[in-house]
Design a protein around this motif. Structure first.
Motif, PDB file in Angstrom:
ATOM      1  N   MET A   1       6.018 -11.492  -2.080  1.00  0.00           N
ATOM      2  CA  MET A   1       5.670 -12.616  -2.960  1.00  0.00           C
ATOM      3  C   MET A   1       5.724 -13.922  -2.165  1.00  0.00           C
ATOM      4  SD  MET A   1       5.293 -11.653  -6.223  1.00  0.00           S
ATOM      5  CE  MET A   1       5.759 -10.259  -7.258  1.00  0.00           C
ATOM      6  N   LEU A   2       6.786 -14.066  -1.357  1.00  0.00           N
ATOM      7  CA  LEU A   2       6.923 -15.291  -0.563  1.00  0.00           C
ATOM      8  C   LEU A   2       5.754 -15.436   0.401  1.00  0.00           C
ATOM      9  CD1 LEU A   2      10.758 -15.416   0.190  1.00  0.00           C
ATOM     10  CD2 LEU A   2       9.426 -16.908  -1.314  1.00  0.00           C
ATOM     11  N   ARG A   3       5.399 -14.337   0.992  1.00  0.00           N
ATOM     12  CA  ARG A   3       4.274 -14.351   1.926  1.00  0.00           C
ATOM     13  C   ARG A   3       2.992 -14.798   1.213  1.00  0.00           C
ATOM     14  NH1 ARG A   3       3.288 -13.508   7.504  1.00  0.00           N
ATOM     15  NH2 ARG A   3       1.245 -12.563   7.715  1.00  0.00           N
ATOM     16  N   LEU A   4       2.810 -14.296  -0.021  1.00  0.00           N
ATOM     17  CA  LEU A   4       1.625 -14.681  -0.788  1.00  0.00           C
ATOM     18  C   LEU A   4       1.685 -16.158  -1.187  1.00  0.00           C
ATOM     19  CD1 LEU A   4       1.138 -11.559  -3.060  1.00  0.00           C
ATOM     20  CD2 LEU A   4      -0.442 -12.387  -1.309  1.00  0.00           C
ATOM     21  N   ARG A   5       2.906 -16.642  -1.512  1.00  0.00           N
ATOM     22  CA  ARG A   5       3.036 -18.064  -1.862  1.00  0.00           C
ATOM     23  C   ARG A   5       2.651 -18.932  -0.666  1.00  0.00           C
ATOM     24  NH1 ARG A   5       8.717 -18.363  -5.333  1.00  0.00           N
ATOM     25  NH2 ARG A   5       8.066 -16.916  -6.963  1.00  0.00           N
ATOM     26  N   GLU A   6       3.113 -18.486   0.517  1.00  0.00           N
ATOM     27  CA  GLU A   6       2.742 -19.210   1.738  1.00  0.00           C
ATOM     28  C   GLU A   6       1.237 -19.268   1.875  1.00  0.00           C
ATOM     29  OE1 GLU A   6       6.142 -17.514   4.526  1.00  0.00           O
ATOM     30  OE2 GLU A   6       4.198 -17.593   5.528  1.00  0.00           O
ATOM     31  N   ARG A   7       0.616 -18.125   1.542  1.00  0.00           N
ATOM     32  CA  ARG A   7      -0.825 -18.036   1.689  1.00  0.00           C
ATOM     33  C   ARG A   7      -1.511 -18.989   0.723  1.00  0.00           C
ATOM     34  NH1 ARG A   7      -3.410 -12.039   2.468  1.00  0.00           N
ATOM     35  NH2 ARG A   7      -4.345 -12.226   0.437  1.00  0.00           N
TER      36      ARG A   7
ATOM     37  N   LEU B   1       0.818  -1.220   0.000  1.00  0.00           N
ATOM     38  CA  LEU B   1       0.000   0.000   0.000  1.00  0.00           C
ATOM     39  C   LEU B   1       0.851   1.271   0.000  1.00  0.00           C
ATOM     40  CD1 LEU B   1      -2.819  -0.976   2.544  1.00  0.00           C
ATOM     41  CD2 LEU B   1      -2.843  -1.173   0.064  1.00  0.00           C
ATOM     42  N   LEU B   2       2.182   1.106   0.163  1.00  0.00           N
ATOM     43  CA  LEU B   2       3.048   2.285   0.087  1.00  0.00           C
ATOM     44  C   LEU B   2       3.160   2.802  -1.346  1.00  0.00           C
ATOM     45  CD1 LEU B   2       6.139   1.215   2.253  1.00  0.00           C
ATOM     46  CD2 LEU B   2       4.382   2.868   2.878  1.00  0.00           C
ATOM     47  N   CYS B   3       2.947   1.919  -2.311  1.00  0.00           N
ATOM     48  CA  CYS B   3       3.250   2.196  -3.724  1.00  0.00           C
ATOM     49  C   CYS B   3       2.563   3.457  -4.227  1.00  0.00           C
ATOM     50  CB  CYS B   3       2.814   1.019  -4.583  1.00  0.00           C
ATOM     51  SG  CYS B   3       2.981   1.311  -6.351  1.00  0.00           S
ATOM     52  N   PHE B   4       3.326   4.300  -4.951  1.00  0.00           N
ATOM     53  CA  PHE B   4       2.702   5.473  -5.576  1.00  0.00           C
ATOM     54  C   PHE B   4       2.687   5.357  -7.099  1.00  0.00           C
ATOM     55  CE2 PHE B   4       6.853   8.102  -4.603  1.00  0.00           C
ATOM     56  CZ  PHE B   4       7.551   7.397  -5.574  1.00  0.00           C
TER      57      PHE B   4
ATOM     58  N   LEU C   1       1.407  -8.280  -6.882  1.00  0.00           N
ATOM     59  CA  LEU C   1       1.082  -8.151  -5.457  1.00  0.00           C
ATOM     60  C   LEU C   1      -0.307  -7.563  -5.269  1.00  0.00           C
ATOM     61  CD1 LEU C   1       4.508  -6.774  -4.151  1.00  0.00           C
ATOM     62  CD2 LEU C   1       3.590  -9.082  -3.845  1.00  0.00           C
ATOM     63  N   LEU C   2      -0.559  -6.425  -5.924  1.00  0.00           N
ATOM     64  CA  LEU C   2      -1.845  -5.752  -5.714  1.00  0.00           C
ATOM     65  C   LEU C   2      -3.011  -6.632  -6.167  1.00  0.00           C
ATOM     66  CD1 LEU C   2      -1.018  -2.088  -6.785  1.00  0.00           C
ATOM     67  CD2 LEU C   2      -1.562  -2.892  -4.484  1.00  0.00           C
ATOM     68  N   SER C   3      -2.864  -7.257  -7.338  1.00  0.00           N
ATOM     69  CA  SER C   3      -3.956  -8.099  -7.822  1.00  0.00           C
ATOM     70  C   SER C   3      -4.217  -9.239  -6.854  1.00  0.00           C
ATOM     71  CB  SER C   3      -3.632  -8.666  -9.200  1.00  0.00           C
ATOM     72  OG  SER C   3      -3.395  -7.621 -10.099  1.00  0.00           O
ATOM     73  N   SER C   4      -3.142  -9.837  -6.335  1.00  0.00           N
ATOM     74  CA  SER C   4      -3.328 -10.938  -5.391  1.00  0.00           C
ATOM     75  C   SER C   4      -4.046 -10.463  -4.133  1.00  0.00           C
ATOM     76  CB  SER C   4      -1.985 -11.534  -4.977  1.00  0.00           C
ATOM     77  OG  SER C   4      -1.293 -11.997  -6.101  1.00  0.00           O
ATOM     78  N   LEU C   5      -3.789  -9.215  -3.753  1.00  0.00           N
ATOM     79  CA  LEU C   5      -4.388  -8.705  -2.516  1.00  0.00           C
ATOM     80  C   LEU C   5      -5.821  -8.237  -2.731  1.00  0.00           C
ATOM     81  CD1 LEU C   5      -1.313  -6.723  -1.175  1.00  0.00           C
ATOM     82  CD2 LEU C   5      -2.261  -8.842  -0.263  1.00  0.00           C
TER      83      LEU C   5
ATOM     84  N   LEU D   1      -0.200 -15.815  -9.632  1.00  0.00           N
ATOM     85  CA  LEU D   1       0.538 -14.548  -9.769  1.00  0.00           C
ATOM     86  C   LEU D   1       1.819 -14.489  -8.927  1.00  0.00           C
ATOM     87  CD1 LEU D   1      -2.293 -11.855 -10.022  1.00  0.00           C
ATOM     88  CD2 LEU D   1      -0.852 -12.736 -11.854  1.00  0.00           C
ATOM     89  N   PRO D   2       1.765 -14.857  -7.632  1.00  0.00           N
ATOM     90  CA  PRO D   2       3.009 -14.720  -6.850  1.00  0.00           C
ATOM     91  C   PRO D   2       4.117 -15.679  -7.300  1.00  0.00           C
ATOM     92  CG  PRO D   2       1.220 -15.578  -5.485  1.00  0.00           C
ATOM     93  CD  PRO D   2       0.626 -15.242  -6.793  1.00  0.00           C
ATOM     94  N   PHE D   3       3.775 -16.639  -8.156  1.00  0.00           N
ATOM     95  CA  PHE D   3       4.807 -17.558  -8.640  1.00  0.00           C
ATOM     96  C   PHE D   3       5.462 -17.035  -9.919  1.00  0.00           C
ATOM     97  CE2 PHE D   3       1.967 -19.880  -5.935  1.00  0.00           C
ATOM     98  CZ  PHE D   3       2.847 -20.568  -5.118  1.00  0.00           C
TER      99      PHE D   3
END
Lengths: 215, 478
Positions: free
Chosen positions: B392-398, B320-323, B354-358, B368-370
């Protein structure tokens, strides 16, 4: 209601995982605005295809503006009513038709728009234009050529000066100006094949006249 | 390559496969990503105190996230105080309803849009068109992809996949310019688009834009652009709607100024974009009595669409920091190979994955995270210090619900035990040199089967004895 739900989710999120923010480093010192300020401005404007012409007195400023109008082939112009004291721009552009900027439709057919910057930023070469009672926004936007006057006292180091500048322009009821535009070079795009083209929706030509005397 | 809007993140694998075989696309991507990285690199090399400026921009964004609910409330109050009408939208459907409602209320027949990812995200155009309005994308690149009926392919340059001849053909057909030749120059094409869109701006009843930043303290929205179309969209039509995803708020004008030092340099290598507008409410009564010189009615739509849920995750909320400077796209070897469309959603590249996955349903974004090599170029490039690979790793875990599959665990063991690895590979190769049989082996874990199926092993060298024989023959023949 969405508002309540959104705010509640955000609060719950932060409560579950508080976010601490480390103290940021101090803002680096700004460029000094010294005797070489005009030279710095000219240097940063050159790659943007913007020419800065300096005038030492009102007569020179008038000559520069007339020269620009001729070089750009302008037959008509519109301008801000508010102009620096002692400048008679209508006399300078006497050969051109002055159109009143009373609507976008009319302005869309004007060749040259003349404005007067509230500030110019040395770091980026940006002009700061603040809309106001005598300063319609579209004069710097719709005509193919934009000519902007900049006073020596309006030179500021960089964008960090904006908050103070905006505050200094509050209206009598304390509201900030409704519109501030930073204009940095001509309108540009590189959307087709990444080839830079000047003048898409806004002016393709920007000329600046520096007023290098005490106003 | 024929593009349609049928790309979805669900088909990320197939779309990537296809895109990576498209030689024209690869050439375009190569040119574009080098172009952007070159400009950016030069600008950052010349940027005095760069790292300090980056750190300040990051701090401004972090501080905003750390006080997000308070700042949004403050923004609402300040915006109302300057005369802006504020709306809250929990999701895309609600945002569309709010904006089409405004369009209907002001009787909008022509809508001019500034380039904005968030209005793509909420699929606003079809909804506005359903009210009977003509909707025009006014950024040159967006205008071109709109005429072509395609989605944008890059955050900064939506039509980098089109050549000038493609554009000429499109203008010939869609703008009724029968005489336009394929060899028309790029400035000529740009001028034609200017003329066509100028008419639309002058006729527009409503301007819709995104928001680069909104300032809680002053109620201002800040818009950054190069063409002037966003200025036009906020100046000519009598009504302006700014659509903001809720994380775009910053506390103060000072924070906004810190971000403005960094954003244009990182996006396009410019010291400042051609136009930055700071709009604080609608046109005031004291301003010139000029028709169409600033909207007389301004709206701010604050959109959540899944973001508020992300704030509770201490790792993932970094996204969410992304501008949206787009620098991570250009630096990413995966983006450089497959381009933007393959991601199948509005946001592409590392930050897009990242954003799409979230923001999208989990079952649509599993792959996507792969689509990441973990090379870390994005992290190194990001001026805000977002650690994309970690996310990405966190999303893969998820995706695998925190439990490594048998095959993953087996691979991890082999990868850390070189002797066992060689034995396993040697054994597999001896029995099944082209790995044809392995995926069909009964009782094999499905993970291994899919791993093997999606890969072509390099050919084995012929045994030394055959090489020796061939060599002798050759010598004898000479």
């Amino acid at each position: 209601m969405s508002r309540t739900r959104i705010l509640a989710t955000l609060r719950a999120g932060l409560a579950a995982a508080p976010l601490s923010v480390p103290e940021p480093p101090a803002r680096p010192a700004s460029l000094a605005v010294g005797p070489d300020a005009w030279a710095l401005l000219a240097e940063v404007l050159a790659p943007l295809d913007v020419r800065l012409r300096l005038a030492q007195n009102p007569a020179e400023a008038a000559t520069h503006v007339a020269d620009i109008a001729r070089e750009r082939g302008a037959a008509s112009y519109a301008r801000w009513d508010e102009m620096p004291a002692g400048l008679d721009m209508d006399a300078a552009l006497a050969g051109l038709t002055r159109l009143s900027p009373d609507c976008c439709q009319a302005l869309a057919h004007v060749d040259l728009g003349l404005t007067f910057a509230q500030a110019a930023l040395l770091d980026s070469g940006s002009l700061v234009l603040i809309a106001g009672p005598q300063r319609p926004r579209s004069v710097s936007l719709l005509p193919p050529t934009h000519v902007c006057l900049v006073q020596r006292s309006a030179l500021l180091p960089d964008v960090s000066a904006l908050p103070e500048l905006l505050s200094s322009q509050r209206d009598p009821s304390g509201l900030l100006p409704s519109c501030l535009n930073l204009v940095t070079g001509p309108s540009s795009t590189a959307d087709i094949e990444l080839v830079l083209v000047r003048g898409v929706h806004g002016p393709g030509a920007l000329d600046i006249v520096g007023l290098d005397w005490e106003l | 390559m024929v593009l349609t809007s049928t790309f979805t993140p669900r088909n990320f694998r197939e779309q990537s496969e296809k895109a990576s075989h498209d030689a024209t696309l690869r050439a375009v991507l190569d040119h574009a990503t080098r172009y952007f990285m070159g400009k950016r690199g030069a600008a950052l090399d010349a940027f005095a105190d760069r790292d300090t400026h980056f750190a300040r921009a990051r701090a401004a964004r972090l501080a905003a996230l750390s006080r997000l609910p308070e700042l949004l409330e403050e923004l609402e109050q300040s915006a109302i105080a300057v005369g802006t009408q504020v709306h809250w939208a929990a999701d895309a459907a609600e945002a569309r309803e709010i904006i089409t409602g405004i369009a209907t209320d002001c009787g909008a027949k022509v809508v001019g849009k500034g380039k904005s990812m968030v209005t793509e995200e909420i699929a606003l155009n079809p909804a506005l068109e359903a009210t009977g309005a003509e909707v025009w994308e006014t950024d040159l690149g967006e205008f071109i992809v709109q005429l072509a009926g395609e989605p944008p392919s890059h955050i900064i340059a939506p039509c980098i996949h089109k050549s000038r001849a493609d554009v000429a053909a499109l203008f010939r057909e869609k703008l009724g310019l029968a005489d336009l030749s394929d060899s028309a120059s790029i400035p000529e094409l740009t001028l034609l688009a200017r003329r066509a869109l100028r008419e639309k701006f002058l006729a527009a009843d409503l301007g819709v834009t995104g928001v680069n930043m909104a300032v809680a303290g002053s109620g201002s929205v800040i818009l950054v652009e190069n063409e002037g179309n966003i200025r036009m969209s906020t100046t000519c039509p009598p009504v302006h709607v700014a659509v903001m995803s809720l994380e775009k708020v910053v506390a103060t004008l000072e924070d906004a100024a810190d971000i403005l030092r960094v954003l244009p340099r990182s996006a396009t290598g410019q010291k400042m974009s051609s136009y930055v507008s700071v709009l604080t409410g609608p046109r005031r009564a004291s301003e010139p009595n000029v028709e169409n010189d600033g909207a007389r009615e301004s709206h701010l739509v604050i959109l959540d669409n899944g973001r508020s849920e992300v704030l509770a995750d201490p790792v993932l909320r970094e996204a969410l920091l992304c501008f949206r400077c787009g620098a991570c796209l250009n630096s990413c070897p995966v983006y450089q190979t497959i381009g933007g469309h393959a991601y199948g959603s509005v946001y592409s590249g590392p930050i897009g994955a990242l954003l799409s996955s979230l923001l999208l349903p989990a079952e649509d974004t599993r792959d996507l995270p792969f689509g990441c090599t973990m090379c870390g170029a994005c992290k190194k490039t990001c001026p805000l210090g977002i650690d994309h690979p970690k996310l990405m790793l966190r999303l893969r875990e998820r995706v695998c619900a925190g439990k490594p599959q048998f095959i993953g665990a087996a691979h991890a063991f082999l990868a850390t035990h070189p002797l066992a690895y060689r034995l396993a590979v040697g054994a597999a190769r001896a029995v099944d040199p082209h790995l044809d049989l392995l995926p069909r082996l009964p009782g094999l874990p499905s993970g291994l089967a899919s791993f093997v199926e999606s890969r072509q092993p390099p050919g084995l060298k012929p045994p030394f004895s055959t090489q020796l024989r061939a060599g002798r023959k050759k010598q004898g023949g000479a």
